[in-house]
Design an enzyme around this catalytic site. Structure first.
Site, mmCIF file in Angstrom:
data_model
loop_
_atom_site.group_PDB
_atom_site.id
_atom_site.type_symbol
_atom_site.label_atom_id
_atom_site.label_comp_id
_atom_site.label_asym_id
_atom_site.label_seq_id
_atom_site.Cartn_x
_atom_site.Cartn_y
_atom_site.Cartn_z
ATOM 1 N N GLY A 17 32.764 34.955 36.881
ATOM 2 C CA GLY A 17 31.535 35.438 36.275
ATOM 3 C C GLY A 17 30.248 34.918 36.882
ATOM 4 O O GLY A 17 29.188 35.016 36.254
ATOM 5 N N GLY A 19 28.919 36.036 39.786
ATOM 6 C CA GLY A 19 28.225 37.070 40.545
ATOM 7 C C GLY A 19 28.807 37.435 41.891
ATOM 8 O O GLY A 19 28.142 38.092 42.697
ATOM 9 N N LYS A 20 30.036 37.046 42.166
ATOM 10 C CA LYS A 20 30.646 37.361 43.460
ATOM 11 C C LYS A 20 30.758 38.873 43.680
ATOM 12 O O LYS A 20 30.402 39.378 44.743
ATOM 13 C CB LYS A 20 32.037 36.722 43.569
ATOM 14 C CG LYS A 20 32.028 35.207 43.475
ATOM 15 C CD LYS A 20 33.430 34.624 43.525
ATOM 16 C CE LYS A 20 34.320 35.008 42.373
ATOM 17 N NZ LYS A 20 33.980 34.424 41.076
ATOM 18 N N THR A 21 31.232 39.586 42.688
ATOM 19 C CA THR A 21 31.385 41.034 42.801
ATOM 20 C C THR A 21 30.019 41.707 42.895
ATOM 21 O O THR A 21 29.825 42.623 43.701
ATOM 22 C CB THR A 21 32.194 41.601 41.625
ATOM 23 O OG1 THR A 21 33.475 40.967 41.610
ATOM 24 C CG2 THR A 21 32.374 43.095 41.733
ATOM 25 N N LYS A 42 39.202 42.652 47.869
ATOM 26 C CA LYS A 42 39.479 41.685 46.803
ATOM 27 C C LYS A 42 40.963 41.355 46.949
ATOM 28 O O LYS A 42 41.820 41.989 46.347
ATOM 29 C CB LYS A 42 39.155 42.309 45.447
ATOM 30 C CG LYS A 42 39.470 41.459 44.259
ATOM 31 C CD LYS A 42 38.374 40.482 43.982
ATOM 32 C CE LYS A 42 38.653 39.787 42.648
ATOM 33 N NZ LYS A 42 37.713 38.746 42.378
#
Length: 101
Positions: A17, A19-21, A42
């Site tokens: 959660g 912020g990688k995506t 991924k």
């Protein structure tokens, strides 16, 4: 960026959660807007919806400028969430002091 130069970026973060995506999708969209073909991967994900898809895989797929099969983008997809922060931790017993243990 020269079209003949190939590069790879690895986006990592300290926790689930962080912020990688989001960052991956922002990079992919910026590259796509410049006409640069790029794909997000991924390699390992956990947690699926009713259709068997993972949101952290679907978002980079949508942002990528290159179509690719899911099995290439996400070769390891676990149905149940496996995040250390979300998954229950096994209870650890006291270390044994007996011989042969």
């Amino acid at each position: 960026m020269n079209a003949n130069i190939r590069s790879a970026w690895f986006v990592t973060g300290t926790d689930t959660g962080v912020g990688k995506t989001f960052l991956t999708c922002a990079l992919l969209l910026a590259l796509r807007d410049k006409g640069i073909k790029a794909i997000g991967m991924k390699p390992v994900s956990a947690g699926t919806d009713a259709a068997g898809h993972n949101e952290d895989v679907e978002q980079p797929l949508a942002a990528s400028g290159v179509a690719a099969p899911r099995r290439l983008v996400n070769p390891y997809l676990f149905q149940r969430r496996r995040s250390p922060r979300i998954s229950p931790r096994p209870k650890m017993g006291a270390p044994s002091t007996s011989a042969g243990s």
